[in-house]
Scaffold this motif. Structure first.
Motif, short mmCIF file in Angstrom:
data_model
loop_
_atom_site.label_atom_id
_atom_site.label_comp_id
_atom_site.label_asym_id
_atom_site.label_seq_id
_atom_site.Cartn_x
_atom_site.Cartn_y
_atom_site.Cartn_z
N ALA A 153 11.23 31.68 43.22
CA ALA A 153 11.03 31.07 44.54
C ALA A 153 9.81 30.15 44.58
O ALA A 153 8.72 30.53 44.15
N VAL A 155 7.11 28.36 46.95
CA VAL A 155 6.52 28.69 48.25
C VAL A 155 5.32 27.79 48.51
O VAL A 155 5.00 26.92 47.72
N GLU A 190 7.36 34.06 50.78
CA GLU A 190 8.80 33.83 50.90
C GLU A 190 9.28 34.02 52.34
O GLU A 190 10.12 33.27 52.83
#
Length: 257
Positions: A153, A155, A190
Motif C-alpha cells: 500500500a 500512503v 491506510e
C-alpha cells in the motif's frame, strides 16, 4: 505551520514503533522526540489507548501486548473467490468507468482481472505497476506516495492528494476486519487513504473480505459499516453472522467459485 492529517497518522504510527523499541516512554520523552507539545502527545496517547494499542500510566505510556488467539486461518492459507467477485461487479461497470481500488492481499489479482475491461483504475497498490499484457484495456494509474511497511500500500500526503483530485464512479476496498458497526484495516495511514476514497466516490462503495475476517476488528477504522453499499464475502460465512447482518440491513453478497 498547519499539520496535515497524514502527518498526524504517521506520528502516531511512529509512536507505536518507539514503544515497541522501548517498552515504556514518558510524555516528555515522546514530546522531545517528535518536537511537539506534551498536549499533542497526550492527545495521541488517548487516541491509541481507545484503539487498545497502548496503556497509559501517570506521565507516560507502554505498549499493550495483545494475546494471540488461534483460529482456523492459522492452519490454512486464506483465499478469496476473485473470479466470482469480478463477475458480480461487472454489471456496475461500463466503458470508461473510473474506479478506486484499495491495496490489500487480493487487490493485485482483482486489478489484473479488471484490466481486461475498458476502465480507468486509480489504486494505491504499488504492485499494479507490473500489470501489463496483450489484452489489457484498462488505464491503470498508481497513486504514488510512501510504501507502508510490510504491505503493498502507498500512503501519505501524496497518495491522499491523488484521490482528492478526482471523483470515482465506484470504489472497491478490502477490509482486514468487519462487523456491523465498523470496517477496519491494519494501519492508520491506510485507513486515511481508504476514507478519502469513500469521500470521493459518487457511486457504489464496495467492501470485500474473506469470511475469516468477519466479526473481527483490526486496529484502525476505515469508516462506519452503513456507509458501504455491499459486503462481498465467501461461502464459509457462519449462518449466524449472515442472519445477524441481514437483520441489521447490511447488504451482503456471498460468493462461490
Amino acid at each position: 505551520m498547519k499539520i496535515s492529517q497524514g502527518d498526524v497518522f504517521r506520528r502516531r504510527e511512529q509512536l507505536i514503533e518507539r514503544l515497541k523499541e522501548s517498552e515504556r516512554l514518558t510524555v516528555t520523552e515522546l514530546a522531545n522526540f517528535f518536537n511537539v507539545s506534551a498536549v499533542t502527545i497526550r492527545r495521541d496517547l488517548l487516541f491509541l489507548e481507545k484503539k487498545k494499542m497502548i496503556e497509559r500510566f501517570y506521565g507516560g505510556a507502554r505498549l499493550l501486548h495483545k494475546k494471540k488467539t488461534i483460529s482456523h486461518s492459522t492452519f490454512k492459507e486464506i483465499t478469496f473467490p476473485i473470479t466470482a467477485f469480478i463477475e458480480k461487479i461487472k454489471p456496475f461497470l461500463s466503458i470508461g468507468t473510473l474506479l478506486f481500488v484499495g491495496a490489500g492481499d487480493f487487490s493485485h489479482k482483482i486489478i489484473y482481472e479488471l484490466s481486461f475491461l475498458d476502465l480507468t483504475i486509480l489504486t494505491n497498490d504499488v504492485s499494479a505497476i507490473s500489470i501489463d499484457h496483450s489484452e489489457k484495456k484498462a488505464l491503470i494509474s498508481v497513486s504514488g506516495g510512501e510504501l507502508e511497511k510490510h504491505t503493498n500500500a502507498l500512503v501519505g500526503d501524496f497518495a491522499t492528494h491523488s484521490f482528492n483530485k478526482v471523483e470515482a464512479d465506484l470504489c472497491i476496498i478490502e477490509a482486514s476486519g468487519f462487523n456491523s458497526h465498523e470496517v477496519t484495516t491494519k494501519t492508520l495511514s491506510e485507513s486515511f487513504i481508504y476514507r478519502t476514497m469513500i469521500q470521493h466516490t459518487n457511486g457504489l462503495k464496495i467492501v470485500y473480505t474473506p469470511s475469516t475476517n468477519l466479526e473481527s476488528v483490526s486496529s484502525f477504522m476505515i469508516d462506519r459499516t452503513f456507509l458501504f453499499d455491499t459486503l462481498y464475502t465467501d461461502a464459509a460465512i457462519p449462518p449466524a453472522i449472515f442472519t445477524n447482518y441481514q437483520a441489521q440491513g447490511i447488504s451482503i453478497d456471498i460468493l462461490t467459485e
